[in-house]
Design a protein around this motif. Structure first.
Motif, PDB file in Angstrom:
ATOM      1  N   ALA A   1      48.691  42.672  36.203  1.00 34.60           N
ATOM      2  CA  ALA A   1      47.569  42.232  37.037  1.00 34.60           C
ATOM      3  C   ALA A   1      46.339  41.956  36.170  1.00 34.60           C
ATOM      4  CB  ALA A   1      47.255  43.301  38.073  1.00 34.60           C
ATOM      5  N   ARG A   2      45.340  41.356  36.753  1.00 38.07           N
ATOM      6  CA  ARG A   2      44.146  40.976  36.001  1.00 38.07           C
ATOM      7  C   ARG A   2      43.208  42.134  35.683  1.00 38.07           C
ATOM      8  NH1 ARG A   2      39.911  38.419  39.754  1.00 38.07           N
ATOM      9  NH2 ARG A   2      40.357  39.327  41.779  1.00 38.07           N
ATOM     10  N   HIS A   3      43.492  43.302  36.215  1.00 38.24           N
ATOM     11  CA  HIS A   3      42.698  44.503  35.928  1.00 38.24           C
ATOM     12  C   HIS A   3      43.688  45.639  35.685  1.00 38.24           C
ATOM     13  CE1 HIS A   3      39.950  47.893  36.600  1.00 38.24           C
ATOM     14  NE2 HIS A   3      38.959  47.037  36.426  1.00 38.24           N
TER      15      HIS A   3
ATOM     16  N   ASP B   1      44.493  40.265  44.737  1.00 43.35           N
ATOM     17  CA  ASP B   1      45.404  39.516  43.860  1.00 43.35           C
ATOM     18  C   ASP B   1      44.745  38.289  43.231  1.00 43.35           C
ATOM     19  OD1 ASP B   1      47.705  41.150  43.997  1.00 43.35           O
ATOM     20  OD2 ASP B   1      48.223  40.288  45.938  1.00 43.35           O
ATOM     21  N   ASP B   2      44.161  37.414  44.044  1.00 43.63           N
ATOM     22  CA  ASP B   2      43.602  36.157  43.536  1.00 43.63           C
ATOM     23  C   ASP B   2      42.148  35.939  43.933  1.00 43.63           C
ATOM     24  OD1 ASP B   2      46.047  35.374  42.345  1.00 43.63           O
ATOM     25  OD2 ASP B   2      46.773  34.642  44.275  1.00 43.63           O
ATOM     26  N   SER B   3      41.501  36.967  44.407  1.00 43.71           N
ATOM     27  CA  SER B   3      40.108  36.828  44.837  1.00 43.71           C
ATOM     28  C   SER B   3      39.393  38.152  44.635  1.00 43.71           C
ATOM     29  CB  SER B   3      40.047  36.409  46.316  1.00 43.71           C
ATOM     30  OG  SER B   3      40.618  37.402  47.137  1.00 43.71           O
ATOM     31  N   GLU B   4      38.097  38.153  44.922  1.00 45.67           N
ATOM     32  CA  GLU B   4      37.331  39.386  44.830  1.00 45.67           C
ATOM     33  C   GLU B   4      36.198  39.349  45.839  1.00 45.67           C
ATOM     34  OE1 GLU B   4      34.509  39.090  41.068  1.00 45.67           O
ATOM     35  OE2 GLU B   4      36.605  38.713  40.571  1.00 45.67           O
ATOM     36  N   VAL B   5      35.736  40.545  46.176  1.00 43.53           N
ATOM     37  CA  VAL B   5      34.651  40.703  47.135  1.00 43.53           C
ATOM     38  C   VAL B   5      33.593  41.593  46.498  1.00 43.53           C
ATOM     39  CG1 VAL B   5      34.012  41.517  49.438  1.00 43.53           C
ATOM     40  CG2 VAL B   5      36.303  40.554  49.050  1.00 43.53           C
ATOM     41  N   HIS B   6      32.352  41.106  46.448  1.00 39.11           N
ATOM     42  CA  HIS B   6      31.249  41.908  45.916  1.00 39.11           C
ATOM     43  C   HIS B   6      30.710  42.763  47.057  1.00 39.11           C
ATOM     44  CE1 HIS B   6      28.120  43.029  43.138  1.00 39.11           C
ATOM     45  NE2 HIS B   6      27.235  42.875  44.118  1.00 39.11           N
TER      46      HIS B   6
ATOM     47  N   HIS C   1      44.794  46.166  44.967  1.00 43.27           N
ATOM     48  CA  HIS C   1      43.351  46.130  44.766  1.00 43.27           C
ATOM     49  C   HIS C   1      42.956  46.937  43.534  1.00 43.27           C
ATOM     50  CE1 HIS C   1      43.971  49.888  46.947  1.00 43.27           C
ATOM     51  NE2 HIS C   1      42.799  50.303  46.487  1.00 43.27           N
ATOM     52  N   ALA C   2      41.781  46.627  43.028  1.00 41.96           N
ATOM     53  CA  ALA C   2      41.165  47.398  41.939  1.00 41.96           C
ATOM     54  C   ALA C   2      39.666  47.387  42.184  1.00 41.96           C
ATOM     55  CB  ALA C   2      41.484  46.781  40.579  1.00 41.96           C
ATOM     56  N   TRP C   3      38.986  48.385  41.634  1.00 43.44           N
ATOM     57  CA  TRP C   3      37.543  48.506  41.756  1.00 43.44           C
ATOM     58  C   TRP C   3      36.938  48.277  40.382  1.00 43.44           C
ATOM     59  CZ3 TRP C   3      36.237  48.628  46.676  1.00 43.44           C
ATOM     60  CH2 TRP C   3      37.151  49.137  47.597  1.00 43.44           C
ATOM     61  N   SER C   4      35.976  47.353  40.298  1.00 42.06           N
ATOM     62  CA  SER C   4      35.371  47.003  39.016  1.00 42.06           C
ATOM     63  C   SER C   4      33.856  47.038  39.137  1.00 42.06           C
ATOM     64  CB  SER C   4      35.839  45.606  38.589  1.00 42.06           C
ATOM     65  OG  SER C   4      35.273  45.248  37.353  1.00 42.06           O
ATOM     66  N   ASN C   5      33.241  47.983  38.429  1.00 35.19           N
ATOM     67  CA  ASN C   5      31.788  48.084  38.423  1.00 35.19           C
ATOM     68  C   ASN C   5      31.275  47.323  37.203  1.00 35.19           C
ATOM     69  OD1 ASN C   5      29.099  48.697  38.318  1.00 35.19           O
ATOM     70  ND2 ASN C   5      29.353  50.880  38.676  1.00 35.19           N
TER      71      ASN C   5
END
Length: 180
Positions: free
Chosen positions: A110-112, A136-141, A155-159
């Protein structure tokens, strides 16, 4: 140093009157070198549905696991410190989630590195700060006050910011439906 959270637990006395059973700093925390900058604090756990009102007075004294128990729930707060992309590139999500009995939840390639999927419906409330929820292919801020219903998705969480982000979660044991 990770933030501490006061946890108040109520119950009933022998006459059925509402009482405070405990009022203290939550101590069921998990920090690990395999996932630097993240602190999990478990506040409560149930093991049955429906949950027992007058069950045990402490429920988070067992080993720290990612998923809620079968037919149960977990109430936790997670602190996500800002990520360092150089450090992130050296980490293995399978090792980090293995520390919580969930190496199988990691999405390889995965990307993360911490992209994962849980067999739960998770209610999340951003208490403080900002964070990106990667799908998978998008993100939500997400910002303080935003709420998420995460239904067993990758899902993953990225700060990516400069301040810690605190999110309260209620994880509810779940199963994929006929279409999942």
């Amino acid at each position: 140093m990770a933030r501490q959270f006061r946890r108040v637990v109520t119950g009933h006395d022998k006459d059925g009157k509402a009482i405070r059973v405990s009022d203290e700093i939550a101590i069921a925390t998990l920090q690990r070198p395999s996932r630097p900058g993240v602190t999990l604090t478990n506040l409560w756990r149930t093991t049955t549905t429906p949950a027992e009102f007058d069950g045990p007075e402490e429920t988070v004294d067992e080993p720290f696991v990612l998923h809620p128990p079968e037919n149960g729930t977990v109430f936790r707060v997670i602190e996500f410190e800002p990520e360092d992309p150089e450090v992130l590139a050296t980490l293995d999500g399978k090792d980090a989630f293995g520390d919580m009995g969930a190496a199988h939840a990691i999405v390889r390639g995965a990307r993360h590195p911490f992209m994962h999927r849980t067999d739960s419906v998770d209610y999340a409330i951003v208490l403080q700060g900002e964070i990106d929820m990667l799908l998978d292919d998008s993100e939500v801020h997400l910002k303080e006050g935003d709420m998420v219903v995460q239904r067993g998705t990758n899902h993953a969480w990225s700060n990516r910011g400069t301040e810690s982000c605190f999110i309260a979660f209620v994880l509810i044991d779940g199963v994929a439906g006929a279409d999942g």
